[in-house]
Scaffold this active site. Structure first.
Site, PDB file in Angstrom:
ATOM      1  N   ASN A 256     -44.264  72.466 -86.434  1.00 28.42           N
ATOM      2  CA  ASN A 256     -43.245  71.429 -86.627  1.00 28.42           C
ATOM      3  C   ASN A 256     -43.173  70.891 -88.055  1.00 28.42           C
ATOM      4  O   ASN A 256     -42.101  70.496 -88.518  1.00 28.42           O
ATOM      5  CB  ASN A 256     -43.513  70.241 -85.689  1.00 28.42           C
ATOM      6  CG  ASN A 256     -43.272  70.572 -84.239  1.00 28.42           C
ATOM      7  OD1 ASN A 256     -42.387  71.339 -83.901  1.00 28.42           O
ATOM      8  ND2 ASN A 256     -44.084  69.988 -83.352  1.00 28.42           N
TER       9      ASN A 256
ATOM     10  N   PRO B 110     -44.787  78.300 -79.461  1.00 31.49           N
ATOM     11  CA  PRO B 110     -44.793  79.683 -79.949  1.00 31.49           C
ATOM     12  C   PRO B 110     -44.878  79.731 -81.475  1.00 31.49           C
ATOM     13  O   PRO B 110     -44.461  78.786 -82.164  1.00 31.49           O
ATOM     14  CB  PRO B 110     -43.447  80.238 -79.465  1.00 31.49           C
ATOM     15  CG  PRO B 110     -43.021  79.336 -78.363  1.00 31.49           C
ATOM     16  CD  PRO B 110     -43.560  77.984 -78.707  1.00 31.49           C
TER      17      PRO B 110
ATOM     18  N   HIS C 160     -39.232  72.048 -78.411  1.00 28.44           N
ATOM     19  CA  HIS C 160     -40.573  71.730 -78.896  1.00 28.44           C
ATOM     20  C   HIS C 160     -41.143  70.488 -78.224  1.00 28.44           C
ATOM     21  O   HIS C 160     -42.359  70.324 -78.158  1.00 28.44           O
ATOM     22  CB  HIS C 160     -40.555  71.565 -80.419  1.00 28.44           C
ATOM     23  CG  HIS C 160     -40.594  72.870 -81.151  1.00 28.44           C
ATOM     24  ND1 HIS C 160     -41.304  73.063 -82.314  1.00 28.44           N
ATOM     25  CD2 HIS C 160     -40.011  74.062 -80.876  1.00 28.44           C
ATOM     26  CE1 HIS C 160     -41.156  74.301 -82.718  1.00 28.44           C
ATOM     27  NE2 HIS C 160     -40.363  74.935 -81.863  1.00 28.44           N
ATOM     28  N   ASP C 161     -40.268  69.623 -77.724  1.00 31.23           N
ATOM     29  CA  ASP C 161     -40.747  68.475 -76.965  1.00 31.23           C
ATOM     30  C   ASP C 161     -41.255  68.915 -75.600  1.00 31.23           C
ATOM     31  O   ASP C 161     -42.374  68.561 -75.201  1.00 31.23           O
ATOM     32  CB  ASP C 161     -39.629  67.448 -76.798  1.00 31.23           C
ATOM     33  CG  ASP C 161     -40.069  66.235 -75.998  1.00 31.23           C
ATOM     34  OD1 ASP C 161     -41.169  65.714 -76.278  1.00 31.23           O
ATOM     35  OD2 ASP C 161     -39.335  65.791 -75.103  1.00 31.23           O
TER      36      ASP C 161
ATOM     37  N   ARG D 234     -33.722  72.908 -80.775  1.00 29.16           N
ATOM     38  CA  ARG D 234     -35.116  73.243 -81.053  1.00 29.16           C
ATOM     39  C   ARG D 234     -36.026  72.038 -80.809  1.00 29.16           C
ATOM     40  O   ARG D 234     -37.140  72.171 -80.303  1.00 29.16           O
ATOM     41  CB  ARG D 234     -35.259  73.729 -82.501  1.00 29.16           C
ATOM     42  CG  ARG D 234     -36.678  74.163 -82.892  1.00 29.16           C
ATOM     43  CD  ARG D 234     -36.673  74.817 -84.268  1.00 29.16           C
ATOM     44  NE  ARG D 234     -37.983  75.331 -84.623  1.00 29.16           N
ATOM     45  CZ  ARG D 234     -38.806  74.750 -85.483  1.00 29.16           C
ATOM     46  NH1 ARG D 234     -38.456  73.594 -86.062  1.00 29.16           N
ATOM     47  NH2 ARG D 234     -39.975  75.287 -85.774  1.00 29.16           N
TER      48      ARG D 234
ATOM     49  N   HIS E  63     -31.474  81.203 -81.288  1.00 30.54           N
ATOM     50  CA  HIS E  63     -31.531  81.607 -82.690  1.00 30.54           C
ATOM     51  C   HIS E  63     -30.240  82.270 -83.155  1.00 30.54           C
ATOM     52  O   HIS E  63     -30.173  82.782 -84.279  1.00 30.54           O
ATOM     53  CB  HIS E  63     -32.722  82.536 -82.923  1.00 30.54           C
ATOM     54  CG  HIS E  63     -34.029  81.817 -82.994  1.00 30.54           C
ATOM     55  ND1 HIS E  63     -35.232  82.447 -83.233  1.00 30.54           N
ATOM     56  CD2 HIS E  63     -34.327  80.500 -82.858  1.00 30.54           C
ATOM     57  CE1 HIS E  63     -36.204  81.549 -83.239  1.00 30.54           C
ATOM     58  NE2 HIS E  63     -35.677  80.366 -83.012  1.00 30.54           N
ATOM     59  N   THR E  64     -29.235  82.256 -82.317  1.00 33.34           N
ATOM     60  CA  THR E  64     -27.916  82.708 -82.772  1.00 33.34           C
ATOM     61  C   THR E  64     -27.294  81.670 -83.705  1.00 33.34           C
ATOM     62  O   THR E  64     -26.292  81.926 -84.359  1.00 33.34           O
ATOM     63  CB  THR E  64     -26.978  82.970 -81.574  1.00 33.34           C
ATOM     64  OG1 THR E  64     -25.806  83.648 -82.032  1.00 33.34           O
ATOM     65  CG2 THR E  64     -26.571  81.679 -80.881  1.00 33.34           C
TER      66      THR E  64
ATOM     67  N   SER F  27     -42.367  62.953 -76.685  1.00 31.95           N
ATOM     68  CA  SER F  27     -43.583  62.760 -77.487  1.00 31.95           C
ATOM     69  C   SER F  27     -43.413  63.279 -78.907  1.00 31.95           C
ATOM     70  O   SER F  27     -44.015  62.750 -79.848  1.00 31.95           O
ATOM     71  CB  SER F  27     -44.788  63.435 -76.824  1.00 31.95           C
ATOM     72  OG  SER F  27     -44.551  64.810 -76.583  1.00 31.95           O
TER      73      SER F  27
ATOM     74  N   THR G  65     -22.529  85.212 -87.702  1.00 28.11           N
ATOM     75  CA  THR G  65     -21.864  83.960 -87.299  1.00 28.11           C
ATOM     76  C   THR G  65     -22.938  82.873 -87.152  1.00 28.11           C
ATOM     77  O   THR G  65     -23.270  82.471 -86.030  1.00 28.11           O
ATOM     78  CB  THR G  65     -21.107  84.141 -85.967  1.00 28.11           C
ATOM     79  OG1 THR G  65     -22.014  84.663 -84.977  1.00 28.11           O
ATOM     80  CG2 THR G  65     -19.937  85.083 -86.130  1.00 28.11           C
TER      81      THR G  65
END
Length: 318
Positions: free
Chosen positions: A91, A160, A63-64, A59, A190-191, A73, A241
């Site tokens: 964040n 997002p 996000h970078d 993540r 997101h698993t 950054s 899982t």
């Protein structure tokens, strides 16, 4: 005017090609031949201590790259820059793993000081984090430089949100030259990982939602329907899982058991349904597409040459 526009477009395209051509999997072969094994060892140790960290590192890379490109950054702290991306809404109090990248950087500095950028370390760390929990591997092009700036406002505009509609997500990814298939594949990260109650409370208590009733009831036990009460309580994004990189995330969506609204929106009678169904039935295709999408994401506006620096410490301008 038309000739001028064509000329400017030509210059822009060539600039992008030059930047990307400077990235290479063999970039550090001569200057830091042990960099990949050094990062791998550091990330494996971090994930071994806490499996959730794999999701956090992936993540962090995502996000970078979505803010100013893949330039590290997001790693700059509030003490280093007043406009730190760490404090952006998407964040703040949720992005994590900064110390893991700092530790990896320390180890890399021991074997080749001042050579490897934090941006490259983060890109490699995301790949190694995926592999550490059973996810795919991919070849990483290297040679990025680090940014000297960070932008909270750009982070809030570009990252997002869990409340986004499908079209907003598609448009958001399209701006980064990532297509609908990339959107669905990357969402599959997101698993693994967990989400805070504040991000899914609205979905599990929405009487108009198509959420599976039993699943909603289970999630409500750890997430009170009162703003401010238990906001930071965590729940696994994949209840089945949560620590293994597999395709259960997509199976959950088909069963209306997506935890966050912006996840479930991928399977809601719209254009992404067929991709979700494909991934839920074939984990190999999902993993291959995820790897390809991560490579594409890693190519977002890289800084190269004199257009950046090599930070000795990832969290500060040094």
């Amino acid at each position: 005017m038309t000739k001028v526009l064509v000329f400017l477009l030509f210059i822009l395209m060539n600039t992008m090609l030059i930047c990307n051509s400077q990235l290479s999997p063999s970039y550090y072969d001569d200057t830091c031949p042990n960099v990949l094994s050094t990062i791998r060892t550091s990330i494996r140790q971090a994930v071994s201590r806490e499996r959730r960290m794999a999701a956090s590192i992936i993540r962090l890379h995502f996000h970078d790259c979505f803010v100013q490109g893949c330039d590290a950054s997001i790693l700059l702290s509030e003490e280093a820059v007043p406009d730190s991306e760490r404090t952006a809404l998407q964040n703040n109090n949720s992005a994590r793993g900064f110390e893991v990248i700092d530790d990896a950087k320390v180890e890399v500095e021991k074997v080749c000081p001042g050579v490897v950028s934090c941006a490259d370390i983060l890109a490699v760390a995301a790949r190694d984090a995926s592999v550490a929990v059973g996810g795919p591997s991919w070849t990483i092009k290297l040679g990025r430089r680090d940014s000297t700036t960070s932008s909270r406002s750009e982070a809030e505009d570009n990252l997002p949100r869990f409340t986004n509609s499908l079209q907003e997500l598609i448009d958001n990814f399209d701006e980064k030259n990532l297509n609908v298939r990339d959107l669905v594949a990357l969402s599959g990260a997101h698993t693994i990982g967990q989400a805070q109650c504040v991000t899914y409370r609205g979905r599990i208590y929405d009487n108009t939602s198509d959420i599976d009733a039993g699943f909603a009831s289970t999630r409500q036990r750890g997430c009170p329907n009162t703003v401010g009460d238990g906001d930071k309580n965590l729940a696994p994004l994949d209840l089945v899982t949560p620590n293994s990189f597999d395709n259960n995330y997509f199976k959950n969506l088909v069963q209306k058991k997506g935890l966050i609204a912006s996840d479930q929106i991928l399977f809601s009678g719209q254009e992404t349904d067929s991709i979700v169904n494909e991934y839920s039935n074939d984990p190999a295709i999902f993993k291959a597409d995820f790897a390809n999408a991560m490579v594409k994401m890693g190519d977002i506006s890289p800084r190269t040459g004199d257009n950046g620096i090599i930070r000795r410490v990832c969290s500060i301008l040094a």
